[in-house]
Design a protein around this motif. Sequence first.
Motif, mmCIF file in Angstrom:
data_model
loop_
_atom_site.group_PDB
_atom_site.id
_atom_site.type_symbol
_atom_site.label_atom_id
_atom_site.label_comp_id
_atom_site.label_asym_id
_atom_site.label_seq_id
_atom_site.Cartn_x
_atom_site.Cartn_y
_atom_site.Cartn_z
ATOM 1 N N GLY A 102 38.653 20.761 16.658
ATOM 2 C CA GLY A 102 37.696 21.862 16.690
ATOM 3 C C GLY A 102 38.153 22.968 17.616
ATOM 4 N N ALA A 103 38.210 24.204 17.094
ATOM 5 C CA ALA A 103 38.529 25.389 17.890
ATOM 6 C C ALA A 103 37.272 26.237 17.993
ATOM 7 C CB ALA A 103 39.660 26.182 17.257
ATOM 8 N N VAL A 104 36.817 26.484 19.217
ATOM 9 C CA VAL A 104 35.586 27.225 19.464
ATOM 10 C C VAL A 104 35.956 28.643 19.895
ATOM 11 C CG1 VAL A 104 33.473 27.325 20.808
ATOM 12 C CG2 VAL A 104 34.432 25.104 20.167
ATOM 13 N N LEU A 105 35.301 29.629 19.284
ATOM 14 C CA LEU A 105 35.621 31.038 19.510
ATOM 15 C C LEU A 105 34.390 31.742 20.056
ATOM 16 C CD1 LEU A 105 37.301 31.239 16.040
ATOM 17 C CD2 LEU A 105 38.563 31.407 18.204
ATOM 18 N N LEU A 106 34.454 32.144 21.319
ATOM 19 C CA LEU A 106 33.291 32.708 22.000
ATOM 20 C C LEU A 106 33.592 34.139 22.452
ATOM 21 C CD1 LEU A 106 32.439 29.567 24.158
ATOM 22 C CD2 LEU A 106 31.306 30.311 22.048
ATOM 23 N N PRO A 107 32.929 35.134 21.840
ATOM 24 C CA PRO A 107 33.160 36.525 22.231
ATOM 25 C C PRO A 107 32.645 36.810 23.639
ATOM 26 C CG PRO A 107 32.054 36.370 20.099
ATOM 27 C CD PRO A 107 31.998 35.015 20.723
ATOM 28 N N ALA A 108 33.207 37.807 24.266
ATOM 29 C CA ALA A 108 32.763 38.222 25.595
ATOM 30 C C ALA A 108 31.319 38.727 25.535
ATOM 31 C CB ALA A 108 33.674 39.329 26.121
ATOM 32 N N ASP A 109 30.622 38.520 26.646
ATOM 33 C CA ASP A 109 29.279 39.084 26.845
ATOM 34 C C ASP A 109 28.250 38.582 25.826
ATOM 35 O OD1 ASP A 109 30.299 40.671 28.981
ATOM 36 O OD2 ASP A 109 31.031 42.126 27.505
ATOM 37 N N ARG A 110 28.469 37.390 25.279
ATOM 38 C CA ARG A 110 27.502 36.782 24.353
ATOM 39 C C ARG A 110 27.086 35.441 24.929
ATOM 40 N NH1 ARG A 110 28.829 38.586 19.036
ATOM 41 N NH2 ARG A 110 27.454 36.987 18.173
ATOM 42 N N PRO A 111 25.784 35.154 25.007
ATOM 43 C CA PRO A 111 25.332 33.909 25.635
ATOM 44 C C PRO A 111 25.880 32.675 24.919
ATOM 45 C CG PRO A 111 23.537 34.972 24.435
ATOM 46 C CD PRO A 111 24.649 35.955 24.488
ATOM 47 N N HIS A 112 26.231 31.676 25.706
ATOM 48 C CA HIS A 112 26.726 30.435 25.128
ATOM 49 C C HIS A 112 26.646 29.314 26.152
ATOM 50 C CE1 HIS A 112 30.562 32.193 26.846
ATOM 51 N NE2 HIS A 112 30.521 30.997 27.429
ATOM 52 N N ALA A 113 26.756 28.104 25.665
ATOM 53 C CA ALA A 113 26.835 26.915 26.516
ATOM 54 C C ALA A 113 27.675 25.895 25.776
ATOM 55 C CB ALA A 113 25.446 26.352 26.807
ATOM 56 N N TYR A 114 28.366 25.044 26.518
ATOM 57 C CA TYR A 114 29.141 23.980 25.893
ATOM 58 C C TYR A 114 29.341 22.867 26.898
ATOM 59 C CZ TYR A 114 32.917 26.634 28.209
ATOM 60 O OH TYR A 114 33.690 27.317 29.107
ATOM 61 N N GLY A 115 29.660 21.679 26.385
ATOM 62 C CA GLY A 115 29.852 20.552 27.282
ATOM 63 C C GLY A 115 30.473 19.369 26.578
ATOM 64 N N ALA A 116 30.974 18.437 27.374
ATOM 65 C CA ALA A 116 31.591 17.220 26.855
ATOM 66 C C ALA A 116 30.520 16.204 26.481
ATOM 67 C CB ALA A 116 32.528 16.629 27.898
ATOM 68 N N ALA A 117 30.786 15.415 25.458
ATOM 69 C CA ALA A 117 29.897 14.312 25.114
ATOM 70 C C ALA A 117 29.905 13.286 26.232
ATOM 71 C CB ALA A 117 30.340 13.672 23.798
ATOM 72 N N SER A 118 28.759 12.669 26.495
ATOM 73 C CA SER A 118 28.669 11.730 27.613
ATOM 74 C C SER A 118 29.396 10.423 27.333
ATOM 75 C CB SER A 118 27.201 11.451 27.937
ATOM 76 O OG SER A 118 26.532 10.944 26.791
ATOM 77 N N ASP A 119 29.417 9.990 26.060
ATOM 78 C CA ASP A 119 30.011 8.691 25.752
ATOM 79 C C ASP A 119 31.513 8.773 25.449
ATOM 80 O OD1 ASP A 119 29.500 10.162 23.474
ATOM 81 O OD2 ASP A 119 29.105 8.419 22.216
ATOM 82 N N ASP A 120 31.988 9.935 25.013
ATOM 83 C CA ASP A 120 33.403 10.109 24.669
ATOM 84 C C ASP A 120 33.803 11.541 24.999
ATOM 85 O OD1 ASP A 120 35.946 9.772 23.663
ATOM 86 O OD2 ASP A 120 35.354 9.908 21.548
ATOM 87 N N PRO A 121 33.990 11.857 26.288
ATOM 88 C CA PRO A 121 34.222 13.253 26.697
ATOM 89 C C PRO A 121 35.508 13.832 26.119
ATOM 90 C CG PRO A 121 34.624 11.747 28.523
ATOM 91 C CD PRO A 121 34.001 10.936 27.438
ATOM 92 N N TRP A 122 35.424 15.111 25.809
ATOM 93 C CA TRP A 122 36.553 15.768 25.157
ATOM 94 C C TRP A 122 37.734 16.008 26.086
ATOM 95 C CZ3 TRP A 122 33.529 20.857 23.677
ATOM 96 C CH2 TRP A 122 33.158 21.543 24.829
ATOM 97 N N THR A 123 38.884 16.187 25.447
ATOM 98 C CA THR A 123 40.080 16.747 26.094
ATOM 99 C C THR A 123 40.191 18.166 25.572
ATOM 100 O OG1 THR A 123 41.268 14.677 26.441
ATOM 101 C CG2 THR A 123 42.597 16.661 26.190
ATOM 102 N N LEU A 124 40.283 19.119 26.500
ATOM 103 C CA LEU A 124 40.092 20.518 26.147
ATOM 104 C C LEU A 124 41.264 21.370 26.623
ATOM 105 C CD1 LEU A 124 37.605 21.830 24.776
ATOM 106 C CD2 LEU A 124 36.871 22.576 27.040
ATOM 107 N N TRP A 125 41.774 22.200 25.712
ATOM 108 C CA TRP A 125 42.731 23.256 26.029
ATOM 109 C C TRP A 125 41.975 24.570 25.883
ATOM 110 C CZ3 TRP A 125 47.863 21.847 27.115
ATOM 111 C CH2 TRP A 125 48.185 20.513 26.822
ATOM 112 N N TRP A 126 42.157 25.517 26.789
ATOM 113 C CA TRP A 126 41.342 26.717 26.718
ATOM 114 C C TRP A 126 42.040 27.904 27.389
ATOM 115 C CZ3 TRP A 126 40.289 28.718 31.519
ATOM 116 C CH2 TRP A 126 40.344 27.829 32.609
ATOM 117 N N PHE A 127 41.638 29.095 26.971
ATOM 118 C CA PHE A 127 42.062 30.298 27.708
ATOM 119 C C PHE A 127 41.065 31.425 27.481
ATOM 120 C CE2 PHE A 127 44.373 30.581 23.638
ATOM 121 C CZ PHE A 127 44.173 31.910 23.247
#
Length: 300
Positions: free
Chosen positions: A92-117
């Motif tokens: 999954g690739a998540v695309l979040l524009p600047a200045d737009r409200p958002h929230a995200y987080g890891a699953a509690s039972d199987d937390p993600w490995t995340l690459w980001w910039f």
Amino acid sequence: MDEPTAADDLGSIPEGFAGQRMLVVPRQVVDEALRHPVTGKLLVTDAGWFPHAARHGRERAHGAREHLMLLCTGGNGWCRTEEGQVTVTPGGAVLLPADRPHAYGAASDDPWTLWWFHFTGADAADLMQAARTAAGGPITHLRDPAPVASLVSQVIDALDAGPTTAGLTRASGAAWNALAQVIANGRRAPGPSLSPLERAVEHLRSTAPQRTSVSALASMVGLSTSQLTALFRRHLGVSPLRYQTQLRMGRARELLDGTTLPVSAVARAVGYDDPMYFSRQFTQFHGTSPTTYRARPSSP
């Protein structure tokens, strides 16, 4: 540049995640780079890799200052935007524009490995819009996320070299390529993908002499370190680290044979800051020192 801050997190661990990499470009450098004719078009301001990021999360009521791309290569997470909440799974690739409200987080039972910039610049909004249009929303699923993870790794490596124009330009190029691959993903015809071993080898060959940790390499291709190491040993006869040394030493031989560079310059060109250590490694690997190797009689 608020990825590392704790003010807006959702219970993130202050000291970070074991083995993580995270680079933040100083604000003064960002301001100067945005005036540059190249980096002013696309500039990476923050980048990182969070392996098995338990309790990781962010909530930004007003969005981030820059655009943001997240790539999950293991585990699971979630993302909430104005368009609703979605589950983020490997690829999954998540695309979040600047200045737009958002929230995200890891699953509690199987937390993600995340690459980001995070990225900004004159062309950043157009790239983000193109990626979201191709995805049909804030998230797309990459059939093969390893090439994009490899490019984010190259972004991190470029920033890690220091906030120079050259380093920022390399980071911009890798980020542009990563976004272009996300954009193309929605239009790519289905077909066989490379195996995890082939993807790992492709990354190592394209980034040599930069060394990649086995854990980072494994996360790119969706395997554990033990699984990846077993594949390397079974099919290539060596560990991932040994394979990287082979690539470095092969390049060293090419430079010793084909150039007049001093041994110290050859060492730097293949990723060794200490020429003495390089000479010891070369001697151990080839059974002869770099100087003796270069002085050997040429074939007729």
